[in-house]
Design a protein around this motif. Sequence first.
Motif, short mmCIF file in Angstrom:
data_model
loop_
_atom_site.label_atom_id
_atom_site.label_comp_id
_atom_site.label_asym_id
_atom_site.label_seq_id
_atom_site.Cartn_x
_atom_site.Cartn_y
_atom_site.Cartn_z
N HIS A 106 0.81 -1.22 0.00
CA HIS A 106 0.00 0.00 0.00
C HIS A 106 0.84 1.27 0.00
O HIS A 106 0.32 2.35 -0.18
CB HIS A 106 -0.91 0.01 1.24
N ARG A 107 2.15 1.16 0.21
CA ARG A 107 2.99 2.35 0.39
C ARG A 107 3.75 2.69 -0.89
O ARG A 107 4.41 1.82 -1.47
CB ARG A 107 3.99 2.15 1.52
N LEU A 108 3.66 3.95 -1.31
CA LEU A 108 4.49 4.46 -2.40
C LEU A 108 4.47 3.51 -3.59
O LEU A 108 3.42 3.22 -4.11
CB LEU A 108 5.91 4.72 -1.87
N ALA A 109 5.62 3.00 -4.03
CA ALA A 109 5.65 2.12 -5.19
C ALA A 109 5.49 0.65 -4.81
O ALA A 109 5.66 -0.23 -5.66
CB ALA A 109 6.96 2.32 -5.96
N ALA A 158 0.96 17.81 -8.60
CA ALA A 158 -0.08 17.36 -7.67
C ALA A 158 0.55 16.87 -6.38
O ALA A 158 1.69 16.38 -6.37
CB ALA A 158 -0.93 16.25 -8.30
N SER A 159 -0.21 17.00 -5.30
CA SER A 159 0.28 16.52 -4.02
C SER A 159 -0.88 15.93 -3.22
O SER A 159 -2.03 16.37 -3.34
CB SER A 159 0.91 17.67 -3.23
N HIS A 160 -0.58 14.90 -2.43
CA HIS A 160 -1.57 14.29 -1.53
C HIS A 160 -1.15 14.58 -0.10
O HIS A 160 -0.07 14.17 0.34
CB HIS A 160 -1.64 12.78 -1.76
N VAL A 161 -1.98 15.30 0.63
CA VAL A 161 -1.71 15.65 2.02
C VAL A 161 -2.59 14.77 2.91
O VAL A 161 -3.82 14.92 2.92
CB VAL A 161 -2.00 17.14 2.28
N ARG A 162 -1.97 13.86 3.65
CA ARG A 162 -2.73 12.91 4.47
C ARG A 162 -2.09 12.78 5.85
O ARG A 162 -1.12 12.05 6.03
CB ARG A 162 -2.75 11.57 3.76
N ALA A 270 -12.54 10.66 -4.33
CA ALA A 270 -11.13 10.29 -4.18
C ALA A 270 -10.61 9.57 -5.42
O ALA A 270 -9.47 9.79 -5.85
CB ALA A 270 -10.95 9.41 -2.95
N ILE A 271 -11.44 8.73 -6.03
CA ILE A 271 -11.01 8.00 -7.23
C ILE A 271 -10.78 8.96 -8.39
O ILE A 271 -9.80 8.82 -9.15
CB ILE A 271 -12.05 6.92 -7.58
N VAL A 272 -11.65 9.94 -8.55
CA VAL A 272 -11.46 10.93 -9.63
C VAL A 272 -10.25 11.82 -9.32
O VAL A 272 -9.48 12.17 -10.22
CB VAL A 272 -12.74 11.76 -9.84
N GLU A 273 -10.08 12.16 -8.04
CA GLU A 273 -8.89 12.94 -7.65
C GLU A 273 -7.61 12.19 -8.02
O GLU A 273 -6.64 12.79 -8.50
CB GLU A 273 -8.90 13.19 -6.14
N ALA A 287 3.89 9.19 2.44
CA ALA A 287 4.48 7.85 2.37
C ALA A 287 3.57 6.74 2.89
O ALA A 287 3.49 5.68 2.29
CB ALA A 287 5.80 7.84 3.13
N GLU A 288 2.86 6.96 4.00
CA GLU A 288 2.10 5.88 4.62
C GLU A 288 0.74 5.63 3.98
O GLU A 288 0.08 4.65 4.30
CB GLU A 288 1.89 6.19 6.10
N SER A 289 0.30 6.49 3.10
CA SER A 289 -1.07 6.44 2.61
C SER A 289 -1.25 5.47 1.45
O SER A 289 -0.47 5.47 0.49
CB SER A 289 -1.50 7.84 2.16
N SER A 290 -2.32 4.67 1.53
CA SER A 290 -2.64 3.76 0.43
C SER A 290 -3.13 4.52 -0.79
O SER A 290 -2.95 4.06 -1.93
CB SER A 290 -3.68 2.73 0.88
N MET A 291 -3.73 5.70 -0.60
CA MET A 291 -4.16 6.51 -1.74
C MET A 291 -2.95 7.01 -2.52
O MET A 291 -2.93 6.97 -3.76
CB MET A 291 -5.03 7.68 -1.30
#
Length: 354
Positions: A106-109, A158-162, A270-273, A287-291
């Motif tokens: 679930h993490r990164l690559a 783009a960036s994901h802030v979680r 979230a899927i469209v994002e 890093a820790e996010s599955s998204m």
Amino acid sequence: MLSKELFDFTVLDRADVPFVLLDEFLKTWDGVLDAIFFFRDDEFPPIDGLVRDMGLKAPDQDKWFRSPISITRGCRQDKILRLRKMLKPYRYVGMLSYDDFTLQTHRLAGTLLLNCGSDLCCHAFNDHSILLRTSPQVRKLADAYIRKAIGKRERFVASHVRPMPDDCVKLWQSPEEDLDPIQLKEICRNDFMYSSGTSPCCDFHDVPGMRLYNTTTVFIMTHPTIRPRVARMLKAGGINAAFLDLSDLMSINMEAARPLRSPMSFSLLAIVEEAVAADARAFLGTAESSMTGMIVQRLHPSTPCPQERIARELNPRHCYFFSPRPSNELMPRRITNLYANRDMEGQEATFKRR
């Protein structure tokens, strides 16, 4: 949500990967599972509730088993044969797995940039996970948002802030202008995201952003309940970020030639994002996010980043994750630097020591 609307199953068909959708399966099955297999060593989760939420019925607890395959026990041929023998008496089996089928999927690559060595589950994940792609319908909605809010030919990052974990998200939802640093340290695993996001030096945004990729446009993915705080953090650094709201999604879906029939929800948003972020010139994840993992492991064919970026054999060096360095310097790091010279065995040993 309707799976057929969200994913491109023609890719699986072309690769001769057998699959069945649950709603179709239930047309000829009563939904009663014969057995449950769990890929972890810790306590079983609330299986009855999890299974019931899917419209199924769990078996009695004497039919709940632990898989001989996991990230701690490895995935060699002898363990696969043992699992096959355990499965043989049952027809309808539920397999409970998150990041424990093979290391940190679930993490990164995930394992896509690792040498899998002798771990057969790692090889299987690398061969097949990249075949699950976003549907053309979802990508068209993402394209419509980009044209409308960013510009068809406009470069953007783009960036994901979680904030992690969920209790940290609740802290960020606080109406207080400034968060308590003691609470941040006690509750959040990535508290450094907040301190960097409110810093006037703006390293969070600039390194994978404006100077390097020659753009002033930033698309931000984050949970709608913490967007006001994230927007203020970015604005303090001179950045007016683009967000995709549920109202935006409803609007572009109504205007689409083939609208989605799935109910509008934060999950669909979230899927469209993810599809929008997949189209970015560069991507900075959490890093820790599955998204973040979904984006890094699956991006758009026109972009130079990784799983649709890696899935289409695109260069992963334009993907970053946010992390503190040993010197306490808060900077985005290239994903390729994290995976450099690592193999599955080395990653597994690192995981066991944590």
